[in-house]
Scaffold this active site. Sequence first.
Site, PDB file in Angstrom:
ATOM      1  N   ASP A  37     -80.664 -36.855  30.546  1.00 50.65           N
ATOM      2  CA  ASP A  37     -81.193 -37.773  31.525  1.00 50.65           C
ATOM      3  C   ASP A  37     -80.336 -37.611  32.779  1.00 50.65           C
ATOM      4  OD1 ASP A  37     -82.648 -39.867  32.479  1.00 50.65           O
ATOM      5  OD2 ASP A  37     -81.202 -41.355  31.785  1.00 50.65           O
TER       6      ASP A  37
ATOM      7  N   ASP B 200     -80.246 -43.367  28.485  1.00 49.14           N
ATOM      8  CA  ASP B 200     -79.691 -44.713  28.426  1.00 49.14           C
ATOM      9  C   ASP B 200     -80.751 -45.788  28.406  1.00 49.14           C
ATOM     10  OD1 ASP B 200     -80.535 -44.233  30.920  1.00 49.14           O
ATOM     11  OD2 ASP B 200     -78.660 -44.675  31.940  1.00 49.14           O
TER      12      ASP B 200
ATOM     13  N   ASP C 240     -86.092 -43.838  27.156  1.00 46.98           N
ATOM     14  CA  ASP C 240     -85.586 -42.624  26.523  1.00 46.98           C
ATOM     15  C   ASP C 240     -85.627 -42.701  25.010  1.00 46.98           C
ATOM     16  OD1 ASP C 240     -84.875 -41.508  28.985  1.00 46.98           O
ATOM     17  OD2 ASP C 240     -83.014 -42.658  29.013  1.00 46.98           O
TER      18      ASP C 240
END
Lengths: 1086, 292
Positions: free
Chosen positions: A432, A779, A783
Amino acid sequence: MPDHQGFRAPLAARSVILREYRYARQRRQPVRVNDSRPSLTSIIDFRNIRSWWMRLLWPAPRPPADSSADVPYNINNTDVMRKDRELNDLKKEIEIDDHKVPVAELMQRLGTDAESGLEESEAERRLELYGSNELTPPPTTPQWLRLLRCMTNMFANLLWIASILCIVAYGIDRAQNGQYAQIEQLILGIVLAVVNLLTGCFSFYQESKSEAIMDSFKKMVPQHARVIRSGVEQDVSATDLVVGDVIRVQAGDRMPADVRVLSCKSFKVDNSCLTGESEPQPRSPEFTHENPLETKNLAFFSTNVLEGEAIGVVTFTGDNTVMGRIANLTSGLDTGKTPIAREIDYFVRIITAVAVITGLVFFGISFAFGYKWIQSVLFLIGIIVANVPEGLLVTVTLCLTLTAKQMAVKNCLVKNLEAVETLGSTSVICSDKTGTLTQNRMTVAHLWYSGKVYNVDTTENQSGSQKFDVSDVTCSALFRVAMLCSRAKFEANQESHPVLRRKVNGDASETALLKCSELNLPSEVKSVAAARLKCPKLAEIPFNSQNKFQVSVHRTVQMDGEARHLCVMKGAPERILDRCSSILVDGAEVALDAKWKKKFQDAYENLGSLGERVLGFCDFRLPAKDYPDNYKYNTETVNFPLTGYRFVGLMSMIDPPRAAVPYAVEKCRSAGIRVVMVTGDHPITAAAIARGVGIISPNSRTPESLAKERGVPVESVNPAEAEARVVNGGQLKDMSADELVEIIRQHREIVFARTSPQQKLIIVEAFQKLGNIVAVTGDGVNDSPALKKADIGVAMGITGSDVSKQAADMILLDDNFASIVVGVEEGRLIFDNLKKSIAYTLTSKVPEMVPFIFFIVLGLPLALGTVHILCIDLGTDMFPAISFAYESAENDIMSRAPRNPSRDRLVNGRLIGMAYGQIGMLQAAAGWLVYFCIMAHNGFLPRRLFFLREPWDNRTEDSLEDSFGQEWTYNERKKLEMSCQTGFFIAIVIVQWADLVICKTRRLSVFQQGMRNHPMTGSLFFETILAMLLSYVPYSYMVLKMMPLKFVWCFLPLGHSSLIFIFDEIRKLLLRRLSPGNVVERETYY
Amino acid sequence: MSASTRGKYEVDGDKEAPKGRFSFMYDSNAGTCFGRTPRSWLLITIFYTIYYACLAGFFAGMLSVFLFGVIQDERPHLTGDQSLLRLNPGMGFRPQPQPESSVIKFTAGKNATYQKYVSNLEALYKEYKKAVEPINLRECGDNATDVDPTKVCAFDWDKQMPTVFGYAGGRPCVVLKLNRIFGWLPDPIDPAVPHPTVRCVGENPADNENLGQPDYQPSLGANGTSSGYFSQEYFPYLKQVDYRSPLVAVVFKNLPRNTLVMVECRLENLNNAVYDKADRQAMVRFDMFMQE
């Protein structure tokens, strides 16, 4: 039926059916079309329903590589297939049109009224029919079932069988022979059962990680909601909301359901749990985007309301909300086995097969030799027990636990033990962006004034800090505008913290401006707050999406003490420029001519192409005579100028990469790991950060940069020519799974931008389809499906949401991508060390097994009992095997490519060859040496022993002659046999010393590696002392069948020990000295 | 980025052509059988042959050092308290035609039922009647002068024991034997009777009643308290050539019919033979079952 209605009907019908279907699925009921809404059913085209039905049931055209594609579509489906389909349904992008249709139509479709809401009775009926507005937890496996599963793996099953056979054999023996039945069989049976129970409990304990994904989702659900029913506004429990309810929310609330906004007042929501980007999103009743996640008139379940208030109609509740789908997708994903679990399974299967086959072969042979079946069963048990490394699974678990502890010290908290190794075999990391690669903090990166671009230090610790020359008039003017034209301010009592770490009230851009200003204050000003106090705000027009600027008027005091008013404005650079007539250059105001406009344009594009958010700043000194000190400003009618301003400069902001990330990415590259960025952010920003951290390396080109280089449009560039590629969510949506796989294969550097949670999942699956072991970092709640699906999901400890932490296998306590590198290193090390540990453990299987084989085939009195095998496997071998976890690496494990899961197995033929064929045989020879010596020293010379088994084990034979004519009673013989077995046991312990030392290294000499592994050295002593205790403690013969030995017999195996050591050192020497790929390496390098 | 690093990412390039289920057994493409080519199999076989030959050589070497280098032919390496065979002899009995059974079950007068017992005893008798080298014998009896322990007393079965075993007449004879232990000398409690004696009793009172008083040959003492004995002169056993263990025949005169009698014969009059039923020391047990 009018034409346009005929056209719309299928769409409307689809949406209704979709909703009906989802609820029906939730309640396991057949879909029925609501008969209370005849107006709707009348316009449903039934052929279309059918086709929609079919598409819902079998949603995505599945790629042929998918395993379930083998199953022909079949109406009589099993539950498994249905679950599979539901999951695929969840993976699809949300396809709804609730945001597109006019409000009136939506209201009609939902059977509700915008003013008075649902009727009370109708709400109750719907609640009854569709269930409450909450997330249904997935069916959980009961604890006892999980415990049972832990106790019934393949090894355990074998041992259970052995245990039951033992007890049955004892029972039969007892029935036949009464008090002379061999009680040892019963004891062995019980011992095996206890071993199984203990190892089962142990792995259950290790495995019982909390499966609380749903719980963490539930925490996000609000308790209460304001709802309008029957025209009355009332407070209800959020779980009682139904589709069609009209609700009211305000700042501070959480959205209790998916809602279409009907009316609102400066309504802003935080969609970060869905998108990962924490910018406040304004919401309004207008339909602005095809994509339901982007359009402004939808607000989603569990998102936070930051500002304003709104009235909306509930379109979906509970599991059918966008968040509910993510939650169900996450908890429903079958993550499959970890690579190490697959390796262990593979190995367990091999060993089990070997055990069963040899067991049955010798069972057959013993029948052929005319043994009674009960005897044959005992052989079978012996061979099974000898073949199964009873302690190995516990050893592996403990090794992983030790590594996990070491990793926790290095900020990698491992939740799922097996994930310790997974990171080591990872070949792709899908990271990410926000918060993982970047600091998750908007920071001013560049300034542009007086025609020049200035870099601003963006490091976390301000290491490269260089203050701007604020004595420069232009620069100070720029900072003055930035300071004044911002509502952000530091929270109280933050002075002790470094500026960048202070908490701020305000949006991300203004925070960045505030911090940058605070860091670059002119020497006479103490703080931004002080500067603002000196220049009180007289009026302000806040930012709005039409104007795209913010302006405020301040009272300033000049050098001469005269108070004059200053307008400061900031906003979208092009809008700001339009409002300016002059520009401040090197302290002088010059006309804003074409030349400067060009310079501005270049700078703006330049900064924009870096993925930065650019703001323009300008000011205007109000003439004192027109705007005296007591002038009343009116922001509604705007009684002050908004044009003719003086342009001051640009500031551009970005969420900068963390300092340690570029190095970590480089290290991953050298370790052969591909780092891919998957982000919800804008492609340009994503690409800029990717370049910044090295995910896209400096000299590789994207199709866009190729196009720019060649001066042709992007469409005419063949993407295959570019090394790197930025794929955005829109493109991804139109791509088939095969196309995605093709892109992954073509480009080595990929950035996925603007991705939805479902797309993250699809990306992970695409990489996995190519045989990669995928790690995902993230986070946000968005996700979590990808985290769960990944071979190893890595959540962020500080910024990560609870949901992401629950879905992940590992948590980075410092949120630092660089910690992953540590994890990779530890993972690779433990894989190597497990290999060594298994090689060590398996070697002693040969000397354990040979006595049974010789017993059956050569009639030699049994040289090693089942109990002794257990003493070795669960006693003396255990601690040395665990101590391999502390062994340091032999070479630079971070400079080689990740292991190929299909080729680099944990246990391979070479390991088996070394352990069984070579070292194991040497060990067995040592055992037999001791056995024959003890026998011969007491009177039974080797030649007397062959085929002596029958009289030897005959209980009524009390005068068996030895080689010297002496006669032995049964019990005397058995004591001799016990001594021999103890000798064999001690011999194994002593040759295992040498085995431990040679297994320390796979390539280096032990003299190069050293003996610095203190737990291992300690385990050598421990093992020896334990063996002595077992054989010398009084009465140990009653339980363990061990007798005290003459000391001299204990030294007999030392010759074999040294031989093992010398043999292996020579082997490793050849391995190192001969050319790479030499025969020694091919045959023995495990 | 060099071409080599690029290669690392092409994971799918590693995929091999789809293989059959049994390709691990024989792969026609690679010419391999169970993962090796015939040449490779040959080499690995040669390697292991040499390896195991060397291992066997090493093993034989070690064995000859620690075993044949230490052990003499004439006596066990470990004797007396050093040996695991304690100086506490066990006993054996005949007839025992089936090694795993300690029951003597027959019908008086029916030849077929006791033939195996008789031939078992006759085999033992034959063993004792084998010719011996006179050079190995020494003078025996109470007033013998030649007591060279390397020579043996001849045990004369014909003089000491019955040669007809009485199974036909329902008076079966069982032969008892003291286990040979290298160097063991009896240490009699009663100096007046310097021999190990043996007496047979029932294992429990009922058996005892059924058993009655058996006859012993050779025997000591008067009727009623008589017992068999192994003469002192046959000890110690030192692996002498033509050594024959002394025997005692027990004749059960009045066994009850159709009753299993559990018999236990104990060694008596010895300080250095401790009775231990669990360990079968200084005793022997068997079962008599005479059918109608």
